[in-house]
Design an enzyme around this catalytic site. Structure first.
Site, PDB file in Angstrom:
ATOM      1  N   GLU A   1     110.543  19.365   7.519  1.00  0.00           N
ATOM      2  CA  GLU A   1     110.897  19.839   6.179  1.00  0.00           C
ATOM      3  C   GLU A   1     110.251  21.196   5.896  1.00  0.00           C
ATOM      4  O   GLU A   1     110.875  22.088   5.327  1.00  0.00           O
ATOM      5  CB  GLU A   1     110.448  18.823   5.119  1.00  0.00           C
ATOM      6  CG  GLU A   1     111.173  17.488   5.167  1.00  0.00           C
ATOM      7  CD  GLU A   1     110.411  16.462   5.970  1.00  0.00           C
ATOM      8  OE1 GLU A   1     110.539  15.275   5.678  1.00  0.00           O
ATOM      9  OE2 GLU A   1     109.677  16.858   6.898  1.00  0.00           O
TER      10      GLU A   1
ATOM     11  N   CYS B   1     107.010  12.437   3.538  1.00  0.00           N
ATOM     12  CA  CYS B   1     105.648  12.043   3.209  1.00  0.00           C
ATOM     13  C   CYS B   1     105.173  12.866   2.004  1.00  0.00           C
ATOM     14  O   CYS B   1     105.886  13.743   1.514  1.00  0.00           O
ATOM     15  CB  CYS B   1     104.727  12.265   4.402  1.00  0.00           C
ATOM     16  SG  CYS B   1     104.504  14.015   4.809  1.00  0.00           S
TER      17      CYS B   1
ATOM     18  N   CYS C   1     105.157  16.780   2.676  1.00  0.00           N
ATOM     19  CA  CYS C   1     106.468  17.434   2.651  1.00  0.00           C
ATOM     20  C   CYS C   1     107.082  17.407   1.253  1.00  0.00           C
ATOM     21  O   CYS C   1     107.753  18.355   0.837  1.00  0.00           O
ATOM     22  CB  CYS C   1     107.396  16.772   3.649  1.00  0.00           C
ATOM     23  SG  CYS C   1     106.885  17.005   5.357  1.00  0.00           S
TER      24      CYS C   1
END
Length: 298
Positions: free
Chosen positions: A205, A233, A236
């Site tokens: 990302e 997560c 990101c």
């Protein structure tokens, strides 16, 4: 996302295809590396580790990669690795436990607070600080870790001849660091990529966000949507928020690291930028892609 390779009898953990230092031991050899509560006042390191040893601090340790590698390489040194994010400390602690590292502890606390309130003067051999948050917004620059106040605290904590290491890939922050650090330390700048530089393992990302920012010439990606295969997560998700992404669309849930609704529920409604979130799009197909990718790496 993590996966395990098991060549022979060794159990090697990989994160996005990059091995985590060390190997996962038999559970009978696991230890406890969590410092669940930082004690009030100056930390008694000999009592904490049960021995007298030189000390290394890792401020903003993330997933613990540096400290784990250092603890494996230098068993005669003790390590304290800290971060303000409980989730990443949980990951790092698990990894330290599984590698039987009795010379490392992980704790949730900020680096400035740790140095100011819990570290005795001239007691630390090395302080490492990798990729501190640059805080792009002018109104948030004051939140940066690397300030004259912080550097004074680091200088106070280090023993004579101690080592302070800071690394950033943000040009603006790097320029500022080059200007202020020489007031406290003799500077030796590493001219090439560090051996453990994170570029090769940066989450996808963040790679996409960087490419988009270079393309349009602005880190604010207002009006842009981000499509990812798996639930992001916390790292990101935070990067997407800071980039002003309009909508984040992802496929499969990630029960081990997902910060939208699986492991964590990120409080988007409390942030300055309200990014729209859409999950579960082609979830089965996305999960199949991920399984095929990691199967090909085993």
């Amino acid at each position: 996302m993590s996966a395990l390779d098991q060549p022979g009898s060794r159990r090697i953990e990989k994160e996005f295809g990059v091995p985590i230092p060390g190997e996962i031991l038999d559970p009978a050899q696991w230890v406890k590396t969590a410092l669940k509560k930082v004690p009030e006042g100056i930390i008694d390191f000999p009592a904490l580790f049960g021995r007298q040893a030189r000390l290394i601090l890792d401020l903003g340790c993330g997933n613990g990669r540096f400290s784990i590698a250092s603890a494996l390489r230098r068993p005669d040194h003790d390590h304290l690795a800290v971060d303000v994010l409980p989730m990443v400390i949980r990951y790092a602690t698990r990894r330290g436990n599984q590698r039987g590292l009795s010379n490392i502890r992980f704790a949730v606390i900020g680096g400035r607070e740790l140095l100011a309130e819990h570290i005795a003067p001239r007691s630390i051999a090395e302080i490492h600080c990798y990729h501190p948050q640059p805080y792009y917004e002018p109104a948030q620059v004051h939140r940066r870790l690397i300030t004259p106040e912080f550097l004074a605290l680091a200088h106070r904590a280090l023993e004579a001849g101690g080592l302070f290491v800071v690394q950033t890939d943000n040009p603006g922050y790097g320029k500022y660091i080059r200007a202020v650090v020489p007031a406290f330390f003799v500077v030796e700048e590493h001219p090439d990529r560090w051996p453990d530089a994170p570029r090769g393992r940066t989450r996808r990302e963040i790679v996409a966000l960087r490419k988009a920012a270079r393309k349009i010439g602005n880190y604010r990606l207002t009006g842009c949507d981000l499509y990812v295969t798996v639930e992001p997560c916390a790292l990101c998700l935070g990067a997407a928020l800071n980039s002003r992404i309009r909508t984040l669309i992802y496929g499969a849930d990630d029960p081990k690291a997902g910060a939208v609704r699986s492991l964590l529920t990120f409080p988007i409604e409390k942030t300055n930028h309200r990014m729209a979130l859409t999950g579960g799009v082609l979830a089965a197909e996305s999960a199949a892609l991920l399984k095929a990718f990691f199967r090909s790496r085993r």
